[in-house]
Design an enzyme around this catalytic site. Structure first.
Site, mmCIF file in Angstrom:
data_model
loop_
_atom_site.group_PDB
_atom_site.id
_atom_site.type_symbol
_atom_site.label_atom_id
_atom_site.label_comp_id
_atom_site.label_asym_id
_atom_site.label_seq_id
_atom_site.Cartn_x
_atom_site.Cartn_y
_atom_site.Cartn_z
ATOM 1 C CB ALA A 14 -13.008 -65.878 -14.056
ATOM 2 C CE LYS A 15 -12.700 -63.401 -6.445
ATOM 3 N NZ LYS A 15 -13.081 -64.603 -5.679
ATOM 4 N N GLY A 16 -13.217 -60.893 -10.898
ATOM 5 C CA GLY A 16 -13.425 -59.549 -11.414
ATOM 6 C C GLY A 16 -13.581 -58.570 -10.269
#
Ligand code: NAD
Length: 422
Positions: free
Chosen positions: A111-113
């Protein structure tokens, strides 16, 4: 495809990642349905984040969280606060995390944000409110079993502590395992700060061993003297390597007989940067990259080794401490020169590996000694290097392609076992 077009988008992170994904998927002969599934992010969340500023006015920021793939376990990946954040980049970085976790065989997805903001222009109070409101906005994806963030560009232990607290307030009990990279006093792991640099040291030694080169006396240039670069330089110097060049955003320094790394660390502690450091001759960053060394360790930015300068690199080994330091256009030039590249998804996986240890320790409520953390990290990095090398020899491909093949095949295997539910 004409060369001009081939290199047109070499700096777009999503295209760079996908061009490598495609090559590996082709070599693996991935079935068309699974290929399509793995080319798409599982979930993308875009949120508007209202924040009460110190002057009493409300500003609204845009935030993202992309869960690329969770077939192997909870999504894992950092949160960055930066003006350059955009959905393309977050998607690419989320995919990158998927392959990175799979290469070192962690039971995590990727994931990444990020939030589009300039944290340097915000007060501590504004940053705290931004972090908490962003956390509340994406809370339905977060959780120790579903999505576990970590620090990234412009976020740190303090931001992780706010995320952990906000999540815990919402679910009405303390959940330390919802983020990693926390302060040690509240569930962080010993050895986490040094883990990425330590991992670079471990795989560099493995590469030297593979190429029949001695560790003692190996010459090295390190670009970037932050968390990754300074720790890698320090640990490699302690192993007997000669660190000829170091650099940071203020400049680069060269000493053919070896830079005194403890002195450089002390200098940076006192002055914040290397500016004015007297332990080496000032050179340009480009000279640092193309200097006479056995190992080049880029540990600063993306896209520093490109089709323009790759032919000039003299190192025998490149250890990619940074994420994406080499563009897809440079790969073939480095391969022609028979430069042994330890790709980012393997070389800098020490950080996420100790993040995994942090999550395991939080869930078990039992904390390990630093020695135990380092021993386990050494086992995982050494084994993963061996796994990638074996595949690279078997298929006669470079280490990057082999790392992608290993990662994609591990994710694909789980999809096949679980079924696609289409
Ligand atoms: P950091 O902010 O601690 O250090 C970055 C260093 O690069 C600083 O010394 C900075 O001055 C230097 N730098 C910036 N611009 C430069 C330029 N133009 N030329 C030369 N040096 C320059 O960051 P970090 O945590 O060490 O991360 C470095 C890289 O490693 C990034 O690509 C990051 O994504 C990657 N990475 C970090 C971790 C981690 O655990 N910290 C894990 C995996 C990958």
């Amino acid at each position: 495809m004409p060369d001009k077009d081939r290199f047109l988008n070499e700096e777009n992170p999503f295209e760079a990642m996908m061009s490598r994904f495609d090559r590996a998927a082709q070599l693996l002969d991935l079935e068309p349905g699974l290929y399509k599934v793995l080319r798409h992010p599982e979930k993308q969340v875009i949120v508007s984040v209202p924040v009460m500023m110190d002057n009493g006015e409300v500003e609204v920021y845009t935030g993202y969280r992309v869960l690329y793939n969770t077939s192997r376990g909870p999504a894992k990946g950092g949160i960055r606060f930066d003006m350059q954040v955009n959905l393309d980049e977050v998607q690419a970085l989320a995919a990158w995390m998927t392959w990175k976790c799979a290469v070192v065989n962690l039971p995590f997805g990727g994931a990444k944000g990020g939030v589009i903001c300039d944290p340097l222009k915000m007060s501590a109070g504004e940053l705290e409110r931004l972090t908490r409101r962003y956390t509340a906005a994406i809370i339905h994806t977060l959780g120790p079993d579903s999505d576990v963030p970590a620090p990234d560009v412009n976020t740190n232990e303090r931001v992780m502590a706010w995320i952990m607290d906000t999540y815990s307030m919402h679910v009405r009990h303390t959940v330390t395992a919802v983020v990693t990279g926390k302060p040690v006093e509240m569930g962080g792991s010993l050895g986490r700060r040094e883990a990425t640099g330590r991992g670079c040291m471990i795989v560099t030694k493995e590469a030297l061993k593979h190429l029949g080169m001695k560790v003692k006396g190996t010459t090295i240039a390190v670009q970037g003297f932050g968390n990754v670069g300074s720790v890698a330089a320090d640990l490699l110097a302690k192993e007997g390597c000669v660190i000829r060049g170091i650099s940071d955003r203020t400049g680069a320094y060269w000493n053919a007989r070896g830079i005194d790394i403890p002195a450089a660390l002390k200098y940076v502690k006192e002055h914040k940067t290397l500016e004015g450091f007297k332990g080496g001759d000032p050179i340009s960053n480009e000279e640092l990259l193309t200097g006479d060394v056995d190992v080049l360790l880029p540990a600063a930015l993306e896209n520093v080794i490109t089709s323009k300068n790759a032919a000039k690199i003299r190192a025998r080994i490149i250890c990619e401490g940074a994420n994406g330091p080499t563009t897809a256009g440079a790969d073939s030039i480095l391969a022609e020169k028979e430069i042994f590249v330890i790709p980012d998804i393997l070389a800098n996986a020490g950080g996420v590996t100790v993040s995994y240890f942090e999550w395991v320790q939080d869930r078990g409520g039992y904390f390990w000694s630093e020695e135990s953390v380092n021993d386990r990290l050494n086992d995982i990095m050494t084994r993963s290097f061996g796994d990638v090398l074996k595949l690279s020899t078997q298929h006669k491909v470079d280490m990057r392609t082999a790392a992608y093949m290993l990662a994609i095949s591990r994710v694909a295997t789980v999809h096949r076992l679980r079924g696609i539910y289409a």
